[in-house]
Design an enzyme around this catalytic site. Structure first.
Site, mmCIF file in Angstrom:
data_model
loop_
_atom_site.group_PDB
_atom_site.id
_atom_site.type_symbol
_atom_site.label_atom_id
_atom_site.label_comp_id
_atom_site.label_asym_id
_atom_site.label_seq_id
_atom_site.Cartn_x
_atom_site.Cartn_y
_atom_site.Cartn_z
ATOM 1 N N CYS A 113 0.812 -1.224 0.000
ATOM 2 C CA CYS A 113 0.000 0.000 0.000
ATOM 3 C C CYS A 113 0.844 1.273 0.000
ATOM 4 C CB CYS A 113 -0.959 -0.012 1.180
ATOM 5 S SG CYS A 113 -2.112 -1.381 1.072
ATOM 6 N N HIS A 254 -3.595 7.160 2.085
ATOM 7 C CA HIS A 254 -3.931 5.833 1.555
ATOM 8 C C HIS A 254 -5.295 5.428 2.116
ATOM 9 C CE1 HIS A 254 -3.895 1.695 0.533
ATOM 10 N NE2 HIS A 254 -3.740 1.273 1.772
ATOM 11 N N ASN A 284 -10.064 -0.450 -0.899
ATOM 12 C CA ASN A 284 -8.606 -0.313 -0.866
ATOM 13 C C ASN A 284 -8.031 -0.857 -2.180
ATOM 14 O OD1 ASN A 284 -5.870 -0.467 -0.388
ATOM 15 N ND2 ASN A 284 -6.040 -1.466 1.603
HETATM 16 O O1 UT7 Z 1 -3.849 -1.232 3.315
HETATM 17 C C1 UT7 Z 1 -2.976 -2.121 3.901
HETATM 18 C C2 UT7 Z 1 -3.033 -2.053 5.359
HETATM 19 N N1 UT7 Z 1 -4.228 -2.654 5.838
HETATM 20 C C3 UT7 Z 1 -4.940 -2.043 6.748
HETATM 21 O O2 UT7 Z 1 -4.602 -0.946 7.120
HETATM 22 C C4 UT7 Z 1 -6.097 -2.776 7.352
HETATM 23 C C5 UT7 Z 1 -5.997 -2.742 8.844
HETATM 24 N N2 UT7 Z 1 -7.050 -3.481 9.523
HETATM 25 C C6 UT7 Z 1 -8.344 -3.109 9.504
HETATM 26 O O3 UT7 Z 1 -8.708 -2.190 8.813
HETATM 27 C C7 UT7 Z 1 -9.293 -3.813 10.432
HETATM 28 O O4 UT7 Z 1 -8.588 -4.638 11.318
HETATM 29 C C8 UT7 Z 1 -10.383 -4.665 9.709
HETATM 30 C C9 UT7 Z 1 -11.342 -3.752 8.965
HETATM 31 C C10 UT7 Z 1 -9.723 -5.630 8.749
HETATM 32 C C11 UT7 Z 1 -11.185 -5.440 10.735
HETATM 33 O O5 UT7 Z 1 -11.794 -4.554 11.662
HETATM 34 P P1 UT7 Z 1 -11.677 -4.788 13.226
HETATM 35 O O6 UT7 Z 1 -12.440 -3.716 13.894
HETATM 36 O O7 UT7 Z 1 -10.218 -4.939 13.552
HETATM 37 O O8 UT7 Z 1 -12.465 -6.139 13.400
HETATM 38 P P2 UT7 Z 1 -11.962 -7.497 14.061
HETATM 39 O O9 UT7 Z 1 -11.000 -8.178 13.155
HETATM 40 O O10 UT7 Z 1 -11.562 -7.256 15.465
HETATM 41 O O11 UT7 Z 1 -13.294 -8.322 14.082
HETATM 42 C C12 UT7 Z 1 -14.368 -7.978 14.973
HETATM 43 C C13 UT7 Z 1 -15.467 -9.000 14.790
HETATM 44 C C14 UT7 Z 1 -14.992 -10.427 14.868
HETATM 45 O O12 UT7 Z 1 -15.996 -11.192 15.506
HETATM 46 P P3 UT7 Z 1 -15.862 -11.609 17.042
HETATM 47 O O13 UT7 Z 1 -14.581 -12.374 17.152
HETATM 48 O O14 UT7 Z 1 -15.825 -10.295 17.780
HETATM 49 O O15 UT7 Z 1 -17.082 -12.402 17.283
HETATM 50 C C15 UT7 Z 1 -14.884 -10.845 13.428
HETATM 51 O O16 UT7 Z 1 -15.036 -12.242 13.246
HETATM 52 O O17 UT7 Z 1 -16.056 -8.845 13.501
HETATM 53 C C16 UT7 Z 1 -16.035 -10.107 12.823
HETATM 54 N N3 UT7 Z 1 -15.872 -9.861 11.397
HETATM 55 C C17 UT7 Z 1 -16.900 -9.577 10.573
HETATM 56 N N4 UT7 Z 1 -18.220 -9.453 10.805
HETATM 57 C C18 UT7 Z 1 -19.002 -9.145 9.749
HETATM 58 C C19 UT7 Z 1 -14.723 -9.843 10.679
HETATM 59 N N5 UT7 Z 1 -14.984 -9.556 9.390
HETATM 60 C C20 UT7 Z 1 -16.331 -9.384 9.307
HETATM 61 C C21 UT7 Z 1 -17.189 -9.065 8.255
HETATM 62 N N6 UT7 Z 1 -18.514 -8.951 8.521
HETATM 63 N N7 UT7 Z 1 -16.762 -8.862 7.000
#
Ligand code: UT7
Length: 331
Positions: A113, A254, A284
């Site tokens: 990225c 970004h 993204n």
């Molecule tokens: O560009 C390159 C660099 N990349 C980035 O900068 C991305 C950085 N990371 C992120 O943007 C975030 O970590 C994500 C958007 C990928 C995820 O968001 P988050 O707030 O960190 O969510 P999480 O991974 O902590 O997941 C929270 C919950 C989980 O459920 P439990 O364990 O709390 O029951 C996940 O299983 O949300 C669940 N979950 C979803 N639910 C509905 C994960 N993906 C989804 C989804 N829809 N698509």
């Protein structure tokens, strides 16, 4: 001699993948995607015969038309991508052939990225040292080619697209690219990667079975590192150049996650209306996010505007660029 961006162009495919479409594919919903990322839709290159170089070529063709130059005038093409058409020849090589840049050489640059930022700084050197007069920097990724559409934690994030800028010697001493700060840290390598297909894990039945040709992301640690990394480096470049939030006309971040963009904007003390945000429309697009922002906001940019470009991505890689915009669109 200072290098200046003198033209910008971009390309996104017509086909859309909306949040509603994704709810049919994985267990997710519009509210979760919007509130956690800010994304509503992505553009996807569906034509199986087209790849990253085709999107890059579209952007470069438009760039040349807008600037009124013949592609044969281009000295070098540097393409940032993590989804090259193939391992080799390079995507730059293929773009040069597709646009008729018959006198150019070029190469690809891999920094996920942060790729466009690293490529912009690399291209700048050729102008600053007087070697070349027309440097094309492309950021292009067909992320749909490495996304696992059964993995709800990543498939909601990425889209396809390409952006390109032309670098030329600045007409004056004031405007152009002024400063950069870039970092990389291999400690972050395990959190965001595509393991299969390289020399460590050459393609095999096993690499396919283990889904190693797809992008893998452990979102939480990446998010944590991105929030501090992108915000800190943007603040660092402002401080080094004596800029306050009020001096910054535009933050060009970004587009990985709206919450990361918001954290950067707050740390810099820049008003939110001065932040380029189009993540809702494209998701993204990896190396293409920043040039696509420049394309979408070009009409609002004024000669002399202070722009801070900022990115964080796989590697980890991150950085910031300070430039003074070099032209008014109507000039
Ligand atoms: O560009 C390159 C660099 N990349 C980035 O900068 C991305 C950085 N990371 C992120 O943007 C975030 O970590 C994500 C958007 C990928 C995820 O968001 P988050 O707030 O960190 O969510 P999480 O991974 O902590 O997941 C929270 C919950 C989980 O459920 P439990 O364990 O709390 O029951 C996940 O299983 O949300 C669940 N979950 C979803 N639910 C509905 C994960 N993906 C989804 C989804 N829809 N698509």
């Amino acid at each position: 001699m200072r290098a200046a961006i003198t033209c910008v162009a971009g390309y996104v495919p017509d086909d859309l993948l909306t949040n509603a479409d994704l709810t049919e594919m994985v267990d997710t919903n519009d509210e979760w995607i919007k509130s956690r990322t800010g994304i509503s839709q992505r553009h996807i290159l569906k034509d199986p015969l087209k790849a990253t170089s085709d999107m890059g070529a579209e952007a470069v063709k438009t760039l040349c038309e807008k600037r009124g130059i013949d592609p044969s005038e281009i000295d070098i093409i540097i393409t940032a991508t993590v989804t090259p058409d193939m391992m080799f020849p390079s995507t730059s090589n293929l773009i040069a052939q597709k646009v008729g840049a018959t006198k150019a050489w070029g190469f690809d640059l891999s920094a996920a990225c942060s790729g466009f930022m690293f490529a912009l700084t690399t291209g700048t050197q050729f102008i600053q040292n007087g070697t070349y007069k027309k440097v094309v920097v492309v950021g292009a990724d067909k992320m749909s080619s490495i996304v696992d559409y059964t993995d709800r934690t990543t498939c909601i994030l990425f889209g396809d697209g390409a952006g390109a800028v032309l670098l030329e010697p600045s007409e004056d001493e004031e405007n152009g690219i002024i400063d950069h700060i870039h970092y990389c840290d291999g400690e972050g390598a395990s959190f965001l990667r595509q393991e299969g297909g390289g020399s460590l894990n050459p393609a095999s039945h096993e690499t396919v079975d283990k889904k190693m040709h797809f992008l893998f992301q452990d979102g939480k640690p990446v998010f944590k590192a991105a929030v501090t990394g992108m915000a800190d480096v943007s603040y660092e470049i402002m401080e080094r150049n004596g800029l306050t939030g009020d001096d910054v006309a535009w933050l060009v971040p970004h587009q990985a996650n709206l919450r990361i963009i918001d954290a950067t904007q707050r740390r810099m003390g820049v008003d939110r209306e001065k932040v380029m945000i189009n993540i809702q429309d494209y998701g993204n697009t990896t190396a293409a996010t920043i040039p696509l922002c420049l394309r979408d906001w070009e009409n609002q940019l004024k000669k002399g505007d202070n722009l801070i470009l900022a990115a964080f991505g796989g590697g980890f890689t991150w950085g910031s660029i300070y430039l003074k915009w070099a032209y008014d669109t109507d000039s």
